[in-house]
Design an enzyme around this catalytic site. Structure first.
Site, short mmCIF file in Angstrom:
data_model
loop_
_atom_site.label_atom_id
_atom_site.label_comp_id
_atom_site.label_asym_id
_atom_site.label_seq_id
_atom_site.Cartn_x
_atom_site.Cartn_y
_atom_site.Cartn_z
N SER A 12 4.63 20.18 -29.87
CA SER A 12 3.16 21.04 -30.09
C SER A 12 3.32 22.22 -30.65
CB SER A 12 2.51 20.86 -28.91
OG SER A 12 3.17 21.42 -27.72
N ALA A 15 4.26 22.68 -36.46
CA ALA A 15 4.64 21.44 -37.25
C ALA A 15 3.83 20.43 -36.79
CB ALA A 15 6.20 21.25 -37.33
N TRP A 45 6.41 32.15 -30.27
CA TRP A 45 7.50 33.13 -30.18
C TRP A 45 7.34 34.08 -31.43
CZ3 TRP A 45 11.95 33.25 -26.22
CH2 TRP A 45 11.57 32.72 -24.91
N GLN A 47 7.45 36.08 -34.64
CA GLN A 47 7.21 37.82 -34.65
C GLN A 47 6.48 37.87 -36.20
OE1 GLN A 47 10.17 40.13 -32.85
NE2 GLN A 47 9.61 39.27 -30.82
N GLY A 49 6.42 36.80 -39.24
CA GLY A 49 5.12 36.05 -40.05
C GLY A 49 5.46 34.92 -40.67
N GLU A 114 10.56 41.48 -45.40
CA GLU A 114 11.85 41.21 -44.53
C GLU A 114 13.15 40.81 -45.28
OE1 GLU A 114 11.02 38.43 -41.36
OE2 GLU A 114 8.80 38.75 -41.48
N HIS A 240 20.32 35.53 -35.67
CA HIS A 240 19.50 36.73 -36.30
C HIS A 240 20.20 37.95 -35.84
CE1 HIS A 240 15.96 39.38 -36.66
NE2 HIS A 240 15.22 38.29 -36.88
N ARG A 286 19.94 37.40 -44.04
CA ARG A 286 20.27 37.61 -42.48
C ARG A 286 21.85 37.28 -42.48
NH1 ARG A 286 15.48 34.63 -39.49
NH2 ARG A 286 14.10 36.45 -40.26
N HIS A 347 19.61 31.72 -33.73
CA HIS A 347 18.19 32.00 -33.91
C HIS A 347 17.54 30.56 -34.68
CE1 HIS A 347 14.43 33.89 -34.81
NE2 HIS A 347 14.67 33.76 -36.11
N ARG A 382 18.45 30.46 -44.37
CA ARG A 382 17.10 30.48 -44.78
C ARG A 382 16.58 31.96 -44.83
NH1 ARG A 382 12.73 31.72 -40.84
NH2 ARG A 382 14.17 31.74 -39.25
P1 FAD Z 1 8.48 24.53 -32.17
O1 FAD Z 1 7.35 25.46 -32.29
O2 FAD Z 1 9.88 24.92 -31.56
O3 FAD Z 1 7.78 23.36 -31.29
C1 FAD Z 1 8.55 22.11 -30.69
C2 FAD Z 1 7.86 21.54 -29.96
O4 FAD Z 1 8.27 20.23 -29.43
C3 FAD Z 1 7.59 22.23 -28.54
O5 FAD Z 1 6.30 22.01 -28.07
C4 FAD Z 1 8.61 21.49 -27.77
O6 FAD Z 1 8.19 21.56 -26.49
C5 FAD Z 1 8.56 20.24 -28.01
N1 FAD Z 1 9.43 19.21 -27.98
C6 FAD Z 1 10.83 19.48 -28.21
N2 FAD Z 1 11.50 18.18 -27.52
C7 FAD Z 1 10.74 17.49 -27.31
C8 FAD Z 1 10.70 16.16 -26.70
N3 FAD Z 1 12.06 15.60 -26.39
N4 FAD Z 1 9.74 15.55 -26.08
C9 FAD Z 1 8.26 16.17 -26.18
N5 FAD Z 1 8.36 17.26 -26.90
C10 FAD Z 1 9.21 18.08 -27.39
N6 FAD Z 1 9.70 31.84 -38.34
C11 FAD Z 1 9.32 32.35 -39.39
O7 FAD Z 1 9.09 31.81 -40.30
N7 FAD Z 1 8.59 33.61 -39.15
C12 FAD Z 1 8.91 34.36 -37.97
O8 FAD Z 1 8.33 35.41 -37.59
C13 FAD Z 1 9.67 33.70 -36.91
N8 FAD Z 1 10.03 34.26 -35.72
C14 FAD Z 1 10.63 33.77 -34.93
C15 FAD Z 1 10.98 34.47 -33.65
C16 FAD Z 1 11.61 33.92 -32.53
C17 FAD Z 1 11.92 34.73 -31.21
C18 FAD Z 1 12.06 32.56 -32.68
C19 FAD Z 1 12.65 31.96 -31.55
C20 FAD Z 1 11.60 31.93 -33.95
C21 FAD Z 1 10.91 32.47 -35.07
N9 FAD Z 1 11.02 31.83 -36.14
C22 FAD Z 1 10.15 32.44 -37.03
C23 FAD Z 1 11.27 30.38 -36.44
C24 FAD Z 1 9.99 29.51 -36.39
O9 FAD Z 1 9.30 30.42 -35.12
C25 FAD Z 1 10.40 28.09 -35.87
O10 FAD Z 1 11.36 27.66 -36.80
C26 FAD Z 1 9.18 27.35 -35.88
O11 FAD Z 1 8.03 28.10 -35.01
C27 FAD Z 1 9.49 26.01 -35.54
O12 FAD Z 1 8.23 25.44 -35.46
P2 FAD Z 1 8.25 23.96 -35.06
O13 FAD Z 1 6.88 23.18 -34.84
O14 FAD Z 1 9.00 23.11 -35.89
O15 FAD Z 1 8.90 23.65 -33.68
C1 SIN Z 2 11.67 38.04 -37.45
O1 SIN Z 2 10.58 38.53 -37.08
O2 SIN Z 2 12.68 38.90 -37.63
C2 SIN Z 2 11.89 36.57 -37.62
C3 SIN Z 2 11.37 35.96 -38.73
C4 SIN Z 2 12.15 34.64 -38.98
O3 SIN Z 2 12.75 34.18 -38.06
O4 SIN Z 2 11.82 34.15 -40.04
#
Ligand code: FAD
Ligand code: SIN
Length: 532
Positions: A12, A15, A45, A47, A49, A114, A240, A286, A347, A382
């Site tokens: 959730s 994606a 989490w 930050q 964008g 960035e 990171h 990075r 990261h 990336r």
């Molecule tokens: P997530 O948002 O991680 O969601 C995964 C979901 O899957 C969660 O709900 C989790 O509980 C669930 N899940 C996992 N395994 C299971 C399972 N076995 N069964 C059921 N549920 C499960 N990227 C950017 O482009 N810009 C940014 O500014 C940026 N800042 C970041 C800052 C931080 C601190 C971090 C950690 C990452 C950042 N990134 C950023 C990377 C980006 O946030 C992530 O790559 C992106 O949000 C991933 O989205 P997602 O939906 O694929 O996964």
């Molecule tokens: C950050 O805000 O530095 C993270 C951005 C990212 O992971 O793309």
């Protein structure tokens, strides 16, 4: 107990939620399973964008160029062009779902910059972009009657025809659903659906020091791997450059957007060391910045370097970066006056489950999008803020292709799925070993599979991971499963994939720097692994 839906979504974050909204809009019944609270995700989490071309002074060619340059020769240019071009439409869709990005005084988007970007093109909501996206999408989900959201349901494995009967040839395999643990009462349930979308995010928890939340244990990659699906480019783990250094081991992210606003990295002598390293200096991609920090720390034996944004005043910093300002304050630091101690931390996983540009994996009915997937966008490194972009674009493309699949796939006769067999109990005193194995794995990955690698260290890591895998598999068969054991099994699986891909690559490229093979090979290829 079995429940049936058209589509199961695992995860959730941005994606999973945006895919669920898009596919439900097409009249499909959807279940989202998520292993903790619904907002528990890396998305929440984020930050800096989301990178997308929205300014009249920017263009697709420039964003494509920056993505390819950061990816160090390994991106798939067709995929890069497609995802970059879809960006603006997806930004409009996010706005329709209620996402509000920061605006400038004239009402346009306030765009950040960035590392690796030649222009200001980062849409953000101050420094809480992820939280604003996650909240808006969860509200939109709550308004959609076709979507059921199951919190605290841990997807264990994908159920396929071939898993039920070994007589089914690989070519005849397809998805039937998933087994999921109800974390709160310990029962394992069957969710049946012809389509499963893996949106499980990243795997930062494989490493001792990470910016990622606890949920990032690579479950989707491990599930896909066990289902015989191709996994690609796992050696490209992005560190990171700037996590807040703390002796507790927590690594709070200090967004690259600070360097976009002029922050400078300094060594302990106060020298701005990035100037001699890359023409973009502190805003280099990075991989280059993280390696330069690592080299500075090794040279001087220092535990961190400094980040300096003291040229900005407190009022401006508090308005633009409220979350980071508060986190530094809590650590006794004032961004406007103090140098901030920073270190690299694991990261992002650039590789993952191999998918097409329509989010299809090699197994009919199994799809993947977001950080769990490897589309070819990121290549060997990336570009900043391309992750949220990729997640939302691929969710939309995934919804289109799932809809097509459901309309055209031949209906399989309803195959009986046997219930989960709990082999039961196990000695509870032994459970402490699970915690020890977690620690050993994360320490091994940090020490042997970090920013700078050698073949010898990778081989050592492989040896230890093999032992941990054997031991953990034993627990898996002899204990009632719980979330921590399931996650351990997955992080070990993913660690093995990272090391095996790293050992395949006999060159240094992007995030994979190995001293035995310091040069780039002329022949560019992806690393591919598939369970036989
Ligand atoms: P997530 O948002 O991680 O969601 C995964 C979901 O899957 C969660 O709900 C989790 O509980 C669930 N899940 C996992 N395994 C299971 C399972 N076995 N069964 C059921 N549920 C499960 N990227 C950017 O482009 N810009 C940014 O500014 C940026 N800042 C970041 C800052 C931080 C601190 C971090 C950690 C990452 C950042 N990134 C950023 C990377 C980006 O946030 C992530 O790559 C992106 O949000 C991933 O989205 P997602 O939906 O694929 O996964
Ligand atoms: C950050 O805000 O530095 C993270 C951005 C990212 O992971 O793309």
């Amino acid at each position: 107990m079995t429940q049936s839906f058209d589509v199961l979504v695992i995860g959730s974050g941005i994606a999973g939620l945006s895919f669920a909204l898009d596919v439900a809009r097409r009249g499909r019944s959807v279940a989202i399973l998520t292993k903790k609270d619904k907002a528990d995700s890396s998305t929440n989490w984020a930050q800096g964008g989301l990178a997308a071309v929205t300014a009249t002074t920017d263009d697709f060619a420039a964003h494509v160029h920056d993505t390819l340059a950061a990816g160090d020769g390994l991106c798939d240019p067709k995929v890069v062009r497609a995802i970059v071009r879809d960006g603006p439409a997806c930004v409009r869709e996010l706005a329709e779902w209620g996402v509000r990005f920061s605006r400038d005084p004239r009402g346009g988007y306030e765009l950040g910059r960035e590392g690796g970007h030649g222009a200001r093109r980062i849409l953000h909501a101050k420094d809480m972009t992820g939280r604003v996206i996650e909240e808006a999408l969860l509200k939109a989900i709550a308004r959609e009657p076709r979507i059921a959201l199951f919190e605290h349901y841990f997807a264990i494995d994908v159920i396929t025809r071939r898993k039920l009967s070994r007589r089914v040839p690989r070519g005849g395999d397809r998805v039937l659903g998933v087994h999921a643990l109800d974390v709160r009462d310990g029962r394992v349930l069957t969710f049946r659906a012809p389509v499963v979308m893996l949106a499980t995010g990243g795997a930062g928890q494989v490493y001792l020091y990470t910016t990622n939340p606890d949920i990032a244990t690579g479950d989707g990659v491990a599930m896909a791997w066990r289902a015989g699906v191709e996994v690609r480019n796992m050696e490209f783990i992005q560190f990171h450059p700037t996590a807040l250094y703390s002796t507790t081991g927590r690594r709070f992210l200090i967004s690259e957007a600070l360097r976009g606003e002029g922050a400078v990295l300094r060594n302990l002598q106060g020298e701005a060391f990035m100037r001699g390293v890359h023409p973009l200096a502190d805003l280099a991609p990075r991989d280059i910045v993280a390696r330069a920090i690592d080299a500075e720390m090794k040279k001087s034996g220092a535990a961190h370097v400094w980040l300096d944004i003291t040229h900005r005043n407190a009022a401006w910093l508090r308005r633009r970066f409220p979350q980071i300002f508060a986190a530094c304050r809590a650590a006794g630091l004032n961004l406007a006056h103090d140098l901030i101690p920073v270190v690299p931390a694991a990261h992002y996983v650039c590789g993952g489950v191999a998918t097409t540009i329509a989010a299809e994996t090699s197994l009919p009915g199994l799809y993947a999008c977001g950080e769990v997937a490897c589309t070819g966008l990121h290549g060997a490194n990336r570009l900043a803020s391309n992750s949220l972009l990729e997640a939302v674009v691929m969710a939309r493309r995934g919804a289109e292709s799932v809809d097509r699949y459901l309309r055209t796939a031949t209906r399989t006769p309803l195959i009986a799925i046997p219930g989960w067999e709990d082999l039961g109990g196990g000695d509870t005193d032994e459970r402490v070993v699970i915690a020890h194995n977690w620690d050993e794995l994360r320490r091994t990955m940090w020490d042997y599979v970090g920013i700078m690698r050698t073949t010898k260290r990778l081989e050592r890591a492989r040896q230890r991971i093999t032992n941990l895998a054997r031991e953990t598999q034993d627990y898996y068969w002899n204990f009632s499963v719980d979330a921590r054991l399931l996650e351990l099994r997955n992080v070990i699986e993913v660690a093995g994939l990272i090391v095996n891909c790293a050992l395949q690559r006999k060159e240094s490229r992007g995030l994979h720097a190995i001293s035995d093979h310091p040069r780039k090979l002329r022949m560019v290829r992806d690393s591919r692994l598939r369970r036989t």
